[in-house]
Design a protein around this motif. Structure first.
Motif, PDB file in Angstrom:
ATOM      1  N   GLU A 309       0.831  -1.211   0.000  1.00 42.06           N
ATOM      2  CA  GLU A 309       0.000   0.000   0.000  1.00 42.06           C
ATOM      3  C   GLU A 309       0.865   1.261   0.000  1.00 42.06           C
ATOM      4  O   GLU A 309       0.530   2.258  -0.654  1.00 42.06           O
ATOM      5  N   LEU A 310       1.981   1.241   0.709  1.00 43.27           N
ATOM      6  CA  LEU A 310       2.880   2.398   0.708  1.00 43.27           C
ATOM      7  C   LEU A 310       3.452   2.628  -0.679  1.00 43.27           C
ATOM      8  O   LEU A 310       3.589   3.788  -1.117  1.00 43.27           O
ATOM      9  N   ILE A 311       3.810   1.563  -1.362  1.00 44.83           N
ATOM     10  CA  ILE A 311       4.315   1.703  -2.730  1.00 44.83           C
ATOM     11  C   ILE A 311       3.247   2.320  -3.631  1.00 44.83           C
ATOM     12  O   ILE A 311       3.527   3.239  -4.415  1.00 44.83           O
ATOM     13  N   CYS A 312       2.024   1.825  -3.507  1.00 48.96           N
ATOM     14  CA  CYS A 312       0.933   2.365  -4.319  1.00 48.96           C
ATOM     15  C   CYS A 312       0.682   3.832  -4.001  1.00 48.96           C
ATOM     16  O   CYS A 312       0.447   4.648  -4.907  1.00 48.96           O
ATOM     17  N   LEU A 313       0.721   4.176  -2.722  1.00 43.98           N
ATOM     18  CA  LEU A 313       0.488   5.553  -2.304  1.00 43.98           C
ATOM     19  C   LEU A 313       1.594   6.459  -2.816  1.00 43.98           C
ATOM     20  O   LEU A 313       1.339   7.561  -3.319  1.00 43.98           O
ATOM     21  N   TRP A 314       2.858   6.016  -2.704  1.00 49.00           N
ATOM     22  CA  TRP A 314       3.972   6.793  -3.234  1.00 49.00           C
ATOM     23  C   TRP A 314       3.799   7.040  -4.735  1.00 49.00           C
ATOM     24  O   TRP A 314       4.043   8.147  -5.241  1.00 49.00           O
ATOM     25  N   GLY A 315       3.366   6.026  -5.471  1.00 47.21           N
ATOM     26  CA  GLY A 315       3.297   6.142  -6.923  1.00 47.21           C
ATOM     27  C   GLY A 315       2.081   6.852  -7.463  1.00 47.21           C
ATOM     28  O   GLY A 315       2.047   7.220  -8.644  1.00 47.21           O
ATOM     29  N   TRP A 316       1.077   7.078  -6.611  1.00 43.72           N
ATOM     30  CA  TRP A 316      -0.200   7.576  -7.108  1.00 43.72           C
ATOM     31  C   TRP A 316      -0.073   8.890  -7.878  1.00 43.72           C
ATOM     32  O   TRP A 316      -0.605   9.037  -8.981  1.00 43.72           O
ATOM     33  N   THR A 317       0.610   9.870  -7.311  1.00 39.12           N
ATOM     34  CA  THR A 317       0.735  11.173  -7.980  1.00 39.12           C
ATOM     35  C   THR A 317       1.883  11.206  -8.983  1.00 39.12           C
ATOM     36  O   THR A 317       2.098  12.232  -9.630  1.00 39.12           O
ATOM     37  N   ARG A 318       2.606  10.101  -9.116  1.00 40.70           N
ATOM     38  CA  ARG A 318       3.735  10.039 -10.044  1.00 40.70           C
ATOM     39  C   ARG A 318       3.441   9.169 -11.264  1.00 40.70           C
ATOM     40  O   ARG A 318       4.323   8.942 -12.085  1.00 40.70           O
ATOM     41  N   ARG A 319       2.212   8.680 -11.379  1.00 38.03           N
ATOM     42  CA  ARG A 319       1.870   7.814 -12.496  1.00 38.03           C
ATOM     43  C   ARG A 319       2.077   8.536 -13.825  1.00 38.03           C
ATOM     44  O   ARG A 319       1.756   9.721 -13.950  1.00 38.03           O
TER      45      ARG A 319
END
Length: 326
Positions: A309-319
């Motif tokens: 979930e942390l990985i997904c959260l980190w990547g959300w605004t960087r997609r």
């Protein structure tokens, strides 16, 4: 790799040709890395590195969190085949994500550990990669915060925990898993006005100005309201997310150093984390998984899911499909 390749493919952690995509091999076999990602010390072109910090000198009661990174990696192998649920995108297709292995240190030179931990993570950041760390007791967060604050300035701390970890301690050289965030405030590493602690259920007379959304508040108001409040507090500040597995109730995570009843369920934690999408998250950690006290492995399973979930959260605004980070 694809599902049909599992009959002939194994050891994806060392045999895969690139750093993107899912990995398929028999879950019970093969070299164990986090989510079967490539195990590598070469960070050229890497967007995010997962690393283990196997340290547990500073536990209050139950030692054993030095085995946390190993247990989390093993538990994560069951998650390697599918994109993360509930996010609407797959960070393992969008980014180069690797397992950087564990931090090396001399277990007999405890006083040297914080500087070594800071340098370890600083090296990852200097290479241009973000970092998600697998602990280790919660004291490891302080040197990791130093490494991140050196690059981003004072951070917003988003902390899931049963304890505030801001008990009085003016000795900055002490290594203590219950005082590191108080020290982080005093050192200017985190901005208490932009920081929030979720799931707290132990008393502490001084919360150092950090907003506390305690466990009863979470139970009364629900995950959506909690996530909205956290986003309001943090705003656009660079955020570091630290998840102590004892934020979860012992029914969901018995293998931790300091279990406290009345905590979050895994469902509540998952919903809150997914509700935080949009934060400017720059790094994070999962700590306090102590597998010797949980023969079922459920605590490590929870830790592995939190790390994803942390990985997904980190990547959300960087997609790549998001314009201007919106």
């Amino acid at each position: 790799m694809a599902l049909e390749d599992a009959k002939s493919e194994v050891d994806a952690a060392i045999t895969r040709k690139g750093h993107r995509g899912l990995a398929y091999e028999n879950a019970f076999a093969g070299v164990t890395s986090f989510l079967r990602r490539s195990l590598t010390k070469n960070l050229a072109g890497v967007d995010l590195a997962v690393t283990g910090i196997p340290f547990d000198q500073a536990v209050t009661n139950r030692p054993g969190t030095r085995f946390g990174p190993r247990a989390i990696r093993e538990a994560s192998t069951l998650q390697a085949f599918d994109r993360p649920y509930g996010w609407g995108y797959n960070p393992f297709d969008a980014f180069d994500i690797v397992d950087y292995g564990d931090m090396a240190f001399d277990y007999a030179s405890v006083a040297e550990f914080p500087a070594r931990a800071e340098a370890h993570v600083a090296g990852i950041l200097d290479a241009g990669a973000a970092c998600i760390a697998l602990g280790g007791d919660h004291s490891v967060s302080l040197p990791l915060l130093r490494a991140h604050a050196a690059r981003h300035g004072p951070l917003a701390l988003v902390q899931f925990d049963a304890h505030t970890d801001t008990w009085a301690d003016d000795d900055m050289a002490r290594i203590d898993h219950g005082t590191m965030f108080g020290k982080a405030v005093k050192a200017g590493l985190i901005d208490p006005a932009r920081s929030v602690q979720i799931g707290i259920r132990t008393d502490n007379p001084d919360t150092m100005g950090i907003t506390v959304l305690d466990a009863p508040f979470v139970h009364d108001h629900g995950p959506a309201a909690i996530a909205a409040r956290v986003r309001e507090i943090v705003g656009e500040a660079p955020a570091y997310l630290s998840f102590d597995i004892d934020a979860l109730d012992p029914a969901f995570a018995p293998g931790t150093g300091t279990p406290v009843w009345g905590g979050l369920s895994s469902a509540q934690a998952a919903a809150i984390l997914r509700g935080l999408r949009g934060l400017n998250m720059v790094g994070g950690d999962v700590v306090e998984v102590s597998p010797p006290y949980d023969p079922t492995g459920v605590t490590a399973i929870a830790g592995a899911h939190v790390a994803v979930e942390l990985i997904c959260l980190w990547g959300w605004t960087r997609r790549p499909d998001v314009e201007d980070g919106a």
